[in-house]
Each structure stands twice: as structure tokens, then as C-alpha cells.
Design an enzyme around this catalytic site. Sequence first.
Site, mmCIF file in Angstrom:
data_model
loop_
_atom_site.group_PDB
_atom_site.id
_atom_site.type_symbol
_atom_site.label_atom_id
_atom_site.label_comp_id
_atom_site.label_asym_id
_atom_site.label_seq_id
_atom_site.Cartn_x
_atom_site.Cartn_y
_atom_site.Cartn_z
ATOM 1 N N GLU A 194 -14.491 -4.899 114.765
ATOM 2 C CA GLU A 194 -15.835 -4.833 115.160
ATOM 3 C C GLU A 194 -16.979 -4.523 114.075
ATOM 4 O OE1 GLU A 194 -18.531 -2.663 118.820
ATOM 5 O OE2 GLU A 194 -16.378 -2.148 118.631
ATOM 6 N N ASN A 235 -19.494 -6.103 120.285
ATOM 7 C CA ASN A 235 -19.201 -5.449 121.707
ATOM 8 C C ASN A 235 -20.387 -5.669 122.486
ATOM 9 O OD1 ASN A 235 -18.504 -3.889 124.052
ATOM 10 N ND2 ASN A 235 -17.852 -2.218 122.554
ATOM 11 N N ASP A 296 -17.140 -3.008 127.077
ATOM 12 C CA ASP A 296 -16.731 -1.623 127.676
ATOM 13 C C ASP A 296 -17.899 -0.636 127.593
ATOM 14 O OD1 ASP A 296 -16.744 -1.318 124.806
ATOM 15 O OD2 ASP A 296 -15.921 0.651 124.831
ATOM 16 N N GLU A 297 -17.835 0.322 128.630
ATOM 17 C CA GLU A 297 -18.676 1.647 128.713
ATOM 18 C C GLU A 297 -20.147 0.924 128.813
ATOM 19 O OE1 GLU A 297 -16.425 5.069 125.992
ATOM 20 O OE2 GLU A 297 -17.855 3.375 125.040
ATOM 21 N N TYR A 395 -5.055 6.431 118.901
ATOM 22 C CA TYR A 395 -6.353 6.434 118.402
ATOM 23 C C TYR A 395 -6.586 7.399 117.132
ATOM 24 C CZ TYR A 395 -9.193 3.680 121.495
ATOM 25 O OH TYR A 395 -9.716 2.417 122.423
ATOM 26 N N ASP A 439 -16.631 7.773 115.440
ATOM 27 C CA ASP A 439 -17.550 8.614 116.453
ATOM 28 C C ASP A 439 -18.382 9.699 115.509
ATOM 29 O OD1 ASP A 439 -15.785 7.184 118.007
ATOM 30 O OD2 ASP A 439 -16.084 8.570 119.602
#
Length: 613
Positions: A194, A235, A296-297, A395, A439
Site C-alpha cells: 500500500e 485503500n 476497510d474502516e 501484525y 500507526d
Amino acid sequence: MRRRWRTVGVLAALTLLLTAPLPAVAQEKTDPPLTVPALSDWTPASGTYRYDRSTRLVADGAEERRVADTLADDLRDAGHGTPPVVRGGSRPGDIVIDVQPSRTTLGAEGYELRAGTRLSVTAATETGAFYGTRTLLQLLAQGDRVPAGRTVDVPRYKERGVGVCACYIHVSMPWLENLVREMAYNKLNQLLLELKVKSDAHPEANTWGYYTKDEIRGLVALGKRYHVEIIPEINSPGHMDPWIENRPDLQLTDSDGNKQPSRLDITRPEAFAYYTGLIDEYADVFTSTSWHMGADEYMLGSDFAKYPQILKYAQGRFGPDATPQDAFIDFVNRVHTYAVGKGKRLRIWNDGLTGANTVPVTSGTTVEHWLNVATKPSQLRAQGYPLMNAAYALYLVRGGFHSDTKGLYEQSWDPRSFEGEKLATAEGITGAKISLWPDNGRGETENEVAASLWPALRHLAQATWGDPHPDATYADFTARGTAVGHAPGWRDLTRVPVADGSYTFSSGSRSFDAGVTRTADGYATVRTADGCLEIRGGKLTLNVPLQPGVEATPQTCDSKNTLQRWQLEPASGGYRLVNAITRMPLGVTDGGRLAQYPPDQRTPAVWHLSSRP
């Protein structure tokens, strides 16, 4: 028809040699030699195969020669010299590469390896032969003698992967190249990236974090040579802020009139056209047969009720009983149709599939399951969707959660174990992958991430290729990784090219004095009389200052502050100073200040270092 050997006599002799039963071993059955993944099928024989400077690689057809050429380069990089690639009959000490499409039991990626006076790798496909040479390289990493024997080695799952989000925080190209080589060495075959490719059609989207098209073409070529498919992801319709932060006309607007820079307005035709235009641009540089749209999300931290236009759009398309979720699924399905028209299969994350929709996801869409939500893996499988395990347990979050590789190994984790549910059989499961997310972008450097990645990568390779628990203890399993080492061509990115000490840094008319000290993760601090150079200022993205032109200024030295770590990258007889986190090199402004810039926007300063007493 391909010419297999020069004479019928040579062919007959070689066939007899390579297919004859191996001599029985006088002693009890021995353990297979160490490899990652482990060899589950090994029949030992007496004697050894010896690799030496007279070894040749015998490869007759085009597929065999491509495998042999790559192997020759890898043997050179591993310090074994460069054996010649030849056609024709073999002699003792040679390595024979043979692709036999009739060996259908080996499947698309399996191979047979036989070691004796010669060593042969036989497969039904070029990919299978390539994986056989990875096993050979691992064996030679432990010495120039390979125990005589035979193995038939076939993977259990067809998709064995790693996902990397370089979508906000730039990840260096040498790091990604290392990853491709390591993946191939351990028989992983799918890399999800990504990321942002610098756009010609939409220059307003070119905020830093991007890669040039030439950089991606080079990485894709490396992946092709090493049989790693590189699948791109943009995304959408959530997490679109890297692309639409400067396009408010495409941003979803809530009922209070607030723009949402991370959410694409799925009700607008212009938004769909924008996204599919990006697919077209990526198709110029990515050759994979899949497209990952994330999905997603989308409603992360919010809900559809704040966006009444979405319900109105859904009811307009699907009738009064439609739900806002139907509009979301409709967007996914329209992307699916567009991707298929471009010859690509669609992949999505699972968390958007909540069951609140009346419109189904188009069949054939691969669902990558990472989060335990209302719609379970068993339901998705029953509905016929190809299902990949991308469990959160696998992860590695930069500066956050790290997969418990030891615990997973001891539990004999395998791809049937999803978040929230374990399936009884592997039917319908395509495979599994580990995922790296940024993150907290400054929480760890690339080198620190790599230290955690390699054990996790080898565990994932083992769990997707063969027996998830080949050794009695995790320590025994990790010893395999130590034995086979890193892939040929892997670069040690922790090496600092100058010794610790005091230097004068000079670039054109700009100079300064500073001490250089290597950090534990293989970067350097640059300490002036006023403090350690640090990138500070500007807008933060994931806790990182990513704007071009942000200055590097002396700040109080802090060993835990990753923004004070620098890579000294050799260039033109000197070094570029590249920040370990932002991945931008320093340039000198017209006013003589030090500031970071993408290397394709402003020529980086080249610093010449002279020692100071």
C-alpha cells in the site's frame, strides 16, 4: 519442441542416473538437512554432493536457463563463485535444472531435489524449479557439502505473503529490495504494497511518501525475477487522505458540513472516476494480476447516520429497502468490475463486511480477513469467497503491537486460525500473510522493524508451506533461520560507513562541526555544539513531520528520539544525510539553512567529512 539434450545417448544416461533409486543408507534414518521452510519429505542416501569451483549449471530450455541465470548470480553474491550455465549432458559435481510439465503432481510451485554425485532440481514449472534452487542455496549456506538424498517439496497454500503499508511513511527502496529477496529465499510469493506512486495525472496528490514510477518498475522487475508477485493497494473509499487531502471536492461531507479528508464521497461519479484513474496509472508500473482496494474502516470513528446522502444514494439505486452499507458495497463492486476489465482480480479487507447490506459483494472477490466482525470466516467461505488469513495476531505495528511469533509457533498456528474463529479444514483458504503498519511512524526505524520482521517472516513461511511445528522448541526452529542466514544479495542496512568521531561537514559554502555516533539500530546521531540535529516542525502525519522544507535544527539530544537518527548514504565521494524516519535527505536552502526535501524535488546536499581532533 524444446531440444532437451544433444544426443539420445546422453539423455538416456542422464535419465537413468537421475531417476535410478538412490542407494540405501546403512545407518538409521537421518534427519533432513536444515532449511526454512523445513523439508517434510526426505529420503537420505549414502554419501554427499560437493559443490566446488568446477561445478556447472546445466539448463537447456528457456525456463531452465532463467532459473539457472538467477541461481548463478545468487551463488556469486553468496560467495560461491559464478558457475557457468551450460547446455547438454552433466558430469559429476554439476547442478541440473529441469522443467518437466508432465510432473503434474509437483503442482505449480513444488519441486524434487536429488543430491548425489550430481544435484538435480526437477519441477513442472519454472517457479517450482526456482524454489528448488532456494533450498539448494540454503543448504550451501551451511557448507559446500550437501548430504545425499531426495526430497519432494510442495507447498500447502498457494498464497504466502507479507503486506507493507508504505502509504504514509516512506519505506526506503533498499529495505524493500531486501524484503523481496528474503521472501523468495523463504519461499514466500506475494508482497502487498500500500503506497503512493507519484502521479502525472494528479500532481495535487503528490505529497511526500511517494515513489517514482522508475523506482516501482525496478522493484517489480526484481519481484518478477524472484517469483514474488507485488500487488498494489490504494485503500478506498476510506483512508484516502494521502490522495484527496488537497481535493475537498471529492471528500465526504457530514450533516454539519464538515469535510472528511480521509473519506471518498462514494455518491459522486467524479470520485469513482478519480479512483479508477489511479488504477490506470498504477497499471503502467505494476504487472500483477490483482488489485487491492482495501475497503476497510470507511466509517471508522463515525457512522452512516451522519451522512444522509449515502442512504439516499443507496435507495435511489436499489430501492426503498436499501441500506447505507449497500452504497459502500456498490462502490466495491463497481471497482471490481473495473479491475476485471483491466485483467485484475479484486482483493479487499474483511471488516467492511458487517452483514448490514442487501447487496452482496461480487463473487470472486478475495477477502483478506484481519478483524473479528459480525460476518465470520466460515460464512465468507460458505458464500464462496476466496479467503486469505491476514490475522491481527500476525501484525507488526510500528511503535505498537508486535506479533508474538514464539507464542504462535508453540501453538502450532496455521492459516485455518482466523481472528475469532478456527476453521476445521483448509478448503477455500488461499493462504496467509503478515502485515506491517506505521500507526506511530516515529515509533521505530526501518532497521528496528526489520529485526522483528525476519523471525516472523520465517515463521509465516513455515506455517504456509509445510508443517507449522517442525521442531520440538521455538529455539530449535529459530536455529534454522540462523543456519540458512539471509538471502544472497541481502544488504546490511545497519552498517554506518564512517567511524564514530568528530567531523567537519562541508557542502558548497555551508559547513558545520559535529560528532557522529552510531546508534544501536545502525544509524547515526549528528551532534553539534548546540545539540543533536533533528527534523522538527510542520504538520505531523502519524507523528512524523513529512512536509518538504521542514528544517533540521539542533535540539536536546535524546537517544530515544528517532527523528534525531540519520543515515549517511554514500554519494559522489561524500554522503547524503537522510533522516531515518522521514526518509528525506537534507538540502541547503538559499538562506543557508538545513532542510529536508524529496530527492526528486531538490538535489540533496553531498557532505564531505573531514576528521577533527
